[in-house]
Scaffold this motif. Structure first.
Motif, PDB file in Angstrom:
ATOM      1  N   HIS A 162       0.848  -1.202   0.000  1.00  0.00           N
ATOM      2  CA  HIS A 162       0.000   0.000   0.000  1.00  0.00           C
ATOM      3  C   HIS A 162       0.881   1.248   0.000  1.00  0.00           C
ATOM      4  CE1 HIS A 162      -4.362  -0.750   0.479  1.00  0.00           C
ATOM      5  NE2 HIS A 162      -3.976  -1.943   0.882  1.00  0.00           N
ATOM      6  N   LEU A 163       0.963   1.907  -1.155  1.00  0.00           N
ATOM      7  CA  LEU A 163       1.678   3.180  -1.209  1.00  0.00           C
ATOM      8  C   LEU A 163       0.724   4.345  -0.955  1.00  0.00           C
ATOM      9  CD1 LEU A 163       4.078   2.606  -4.238  1.00  0.00           C
ATOM     10  CD2 LEU A 163       4.521   2.331  -1.801  1.00  0.00           C
ATOM     11  N   ARG A 164      -0.552   4.148  -1.281  1.00  0.00           N
ATOM     12  CA  ARG A 164      -1.542   5.198  -1.031  1.00  0.00           C
ATOM     13  C   ARG A 164      -2.044   5.072   0.402  1.00  0.00           C
ATOM     14  NH1 ARG A 164      -7.001   5.199  -1.238  1.00  0.00           N
ATOM     15  NH2 ARG A 164      -6.994   3.080  -2.063  1.00  0.00           N
ATOM     16  N   LYS A 165      -2.136   6.204   1.090  1.00  0.00           N
ATOM     17  CA  LYS A 165      -2.543   6.166   2.492  1.00  0.00           C
ATOM     18  C   LYS A 165      -4.005   5.755   2.623  1.00  0.00           C
ATOM     19  CE  LYS A 165       0.832   9.148   4.698  1.00  0.00           C
ATOM     20  NZ  LYS A 165       1.063  10.212   5.683  1.00  0.00           N
ATOM     21  N   GLU A 166      -4.248   4.837   3.536  1.00  0.00           N
ATOM     22  CA  GLU A 166      -5.590   4.334   3.807  1.00  0.00           C
ATOM     23  C   GLU A 166      -5.999   4.781   5.207  1.00  0.00           C
ATOM     24  OE1 GLU A 166      -9.074   3.031   3.850  1.00  0.00           O
ATOM     25  OE2 GLU A 166      -7.995   2.377   2.043  1.00  0.00           O
ATOM     26  N   LYS A 167      -7.100   5.505   5.300  1.00  0.00           N
ATOM     27  CA  LYS A 167      -7.514   6.051   6.595  1.00  0.00           C
ATOM     28  C   LYS A 167      -8.088   4.984   7.526  1.00  0.00           C
ATOM     29  CE  LYS A 167      -8.651  10.746   5.022  1.00  0.00           C
ATOM     30  NZ  LYS A 167      -9.731  11.765   4.926  1.00  0.00           N
ATOM     31  N   TYR A 168      -8.737   3.984   6.972  1.00  0.00           N
ATOM     32  CA  TYR A 168      -9.495   3.050   7.812  1.00  0.00           C
ATOM     33  C   TYR A 168      -9.025   1.613   7.565  1.00  0.00           C
ATOM     34  CZ  TYR A 168     -12.341   7.259   7.774  1.00  0.00           C
ATOM     35  OH  TYR A 168     -12.766   8.561   7.844  1.00  0.00           O
ATOM     36  N   PHE A 169      -7.732   1.383   7.789  1.00  0.00           N
ATOM     37  CA  PHE A 169      -7.167   0.062   7.535  1.00  0.00           C
ATOM     38  C   PHE A 169      -7.899  -1.072   8.250  1.00  0.00           C
ATOM     39  CE2 PHE A 169      -2.822   1.038   5.670  1.00  0.00           C
ATOM     40  CZ  PHE A 169      -3.070   0.278   4.547  1.00  0.00           C
ATOM     41  N   PRO A 170      -8.209  -0.953   9.553  1.00  0.00           N
ATOM     42  CA  PRO A 170      -8.861  -2.082  10.218  1.00  0.00           C
ATOM     43  C   PRO A 170     -10.159  -2.512   9.543  1.00  0.00           C
ATOM     44  CG  PRO A 170      -7.999  -0.565  11.852  1.00  0.00           C
ATOM     45  CD  PRO A 170      -7.833   0.106  10.515  1.00  0.00           C
ATOM     46  N   LYS A 171     -11.008  -1.565   9.176  1.00  0.00           N
ATOM     47  CA  LYS A 171     -12.278  -1.937   8.534  1.00  0.00           C
ATOM     48  C   LYS A 171     -12.068  -2.309   7.064  1.00  0.00           C
ATOM     49  CE  LYS A 171     -15.496   0.261  11.668  1.00  0.00           C
ATOM     50  NZ  LYS A 171     -16.675   1.167  11.828  1.00  0.00           N
ATOM     51  N   HIS A 172     -11.094  -1.682   6.429  1.00  0.00           N
ATOM     52  CA  HIS A 172     -10.734  -2.057   5.061  1.00  0.00           C
ATOM     53  C   HIS A 172     -10.335  -3.533   5.016  1.00  0.00           C
ATOM     54  CE1 HIS A 172      -7.641  -2.737   1.949  1.00  0.00           C
ATOM     55  NE2 HIS A 172      -8.304  -1.862   1.206  1.00  0.00           N
ATOM     56  N   ASN A 173      -9.463  -3.946   5.931  1.00  0.00           N
ATOM     57  CA  ASN A 173      -8.993  -5.324   5.936  1.00  0.00           C
ATOM     58  C   ASN A 173     -10.037  -6.297   6.467  1.00  0.00           C
ATOM     59  OD1 ASN A 173      -6.634  -4.637   4.743  1.00  0.00           O
ATOM     60  ND2 ASN A 173      -5.345  -4.861   6.543  1.00  0.00           N
ATOM     61  N   ARG A 174     -10.914  -5.819   7.319  1.00  0.00           N
ATOM     62  CA  ARG A 174     -12.034  -6.661   7.764  1.00  0.00           C
ATOM     63  C   ARG A 174     -12.910  -7.041   6.567  1.00  0.00           C
ATOM     64  NH1 ARG A 174     -16.971  -4.029  11.239  1.00  0.00           N
ATOM     65  NH2 ARG A 174     -18.585  -5.490  10.611  1.00  0.00           N
ATOM     66  N   PHE A 175     -13.163  -6.071   5.677  1.00  0.00           N
ATOM     67  CA  PHE A 175     -13.973  -6.331   4.484  1.00  0.00           C
ATOM     68  C   PHE A 175     -13.262  -7.310   3.554  1.00  0.00           C
ATOM     69  CE2 PHE A 175     -15.276  -5.219   0.118  1.00  0.00           C
ATOM     70  CZ  PHE A 175     -16.640  -5.438   0.221  1.00  0.00           C
TER      71      PHE A 175
END
Length: 317
Positions: free
Chosen positions: A93-106
């Motif tokens: 991930h080079l682009r910043k992700e604000k909501y990693f925990p929920k992103h990865n949960r999905f």
């Protein structure tokens, strides 16, 4: 705005294109993935199978699917044990992700949904899943090199809660934790140069990367890929300015232009890259002599298109 095209030689392993190209290469893909995983997870892997750029389509058109960068399946040695499979989802991930925990949960939910068939009652068959996210920034702000996350019981911290799921977040900028081998691997992935080849594992990885960079098919695909990005960036920049101008009338011209520009660039880039990949698949497959009916199946399977949509792309190209 003029997009400055990159050179394939300058790409680092953490670049999405480079990582996927190396992982999917028939000659070095397994060695590449095995080396990355064995160092980052500090474990030896058994027999593995690799799928790069895997698309998991949504169950209905209005819902969202996912695209996995690299999926590695490891067959466990004990064929009678359950589960018999480890699955590794590797996501640079080079682009910043604000909501990693929920992103990865999905992502985890979509991945798991493929491994249990209708009517299956024994959930022991569900593979162990390890989601590895590798970033050039600290996703949690604690300066750790590795953040390992797994489920546990709040009331009984010592209770073993074996759901077979682990999330790993690797921060290439971190200063705390990790081993010398992991630190060296992350540094090389961030800056993939000869100067950062400091041990045998990284030497193997570097050989894989250098081999992929001179492969004619990869070079051709990368040039097409960069052409698509350049075209879409310029187009979306113009559209973003126009959208920003309209919003600025209502909310303040300066703020509106900036917001519209950002949204336009991001939307245009995503749509353009997806469109470009479909057309590249068709062109490259045809040049290789692949029949249109086989290309049609690839469009449907890889991009989740309907047969009608896939045939339209074939007719247009």
């Amino acid at each position: 705005m003029t997009y400055k095209k990159r050179k394939l030689e300058d790409l680092n392993v953490l670049d999405d294109f480079m990582f996927s190209a190396a992982a999917s290469d028939e000659e070095v893909g397994k060695e590449f993935c095995r080396t990355v995983l064995s160092v980052l997870l500090q474990k030896e892997l058994g027999d593995i199978q690799i799928t790069a750029q895997k698309t998991i389509v949504p169950c209905t058109p209005e819902m969202r699917g996912i695209r996995m960068d690299v999926e590695v399946k490891e067959s466990l040695e004990d064929k009678n044990a359950l589960p018999s499979l480890n699955v590794y989802d590797v996501e640079p991930h080079l682009r910043k992700e604000k909501y990693f925990p929920k992103h990865n949960r999905f992502y985890q939910a979509k991945i798991d949904s493929r491994y249990i068939r209708s009517g299956e009652r024994d959930f022991r068959n569900l593979p162990n899943l390890f989601v590895l996210t590798i970033t050039e920034y600290d996703p949690f702000g604690k300066d750790q090199i590795i953040y390992t996350v797994s489920n546990s019981c709040r009331e009984e911290p010592g209770l073993k809660y074996d759901d077979g799921l682990v999330f790993y977040y690797f921060n290439t900028q971190g200063k705390k934790g990790g081993t010398p081998e992991i630190r060296a691997m992350l540094k090389y992935m961030m800056e993939s140069t000869e100067q950062n080849v400091v041990n045998e594992d990284i030497k193997k990885l570097h050989r894989c990367v250098e081999r992929v960079k001179v492969t004619p098919e990869v070079r051709e695909e990368f040039m097409r890929f960069e052409d698509v990005i350049a075209w879409e960036k310029e187009k979306s920049h113009e559209e973003g300015i126009e959208e920003g101008r309209k919003e600025g009338i209502e909310e303040g011209r300066k703020e509106g232009i900036e917001e519209g520009r950002k949204e336009g660039i991001e939307k245009g880039r995503k749509e353009g890259i997806e469109e470009g990949r479909k057309r590249m698949l068709i062109e490259i497959s045809r040049e290789s002599g692949v029949p249109d009916e086989d290309i049609l199946k690839q469009l449907i399977g890889k991009f989740g298109l309907t047969e009608k949509e896939a045939r339209r792309y074939l007719l247009e190209c």
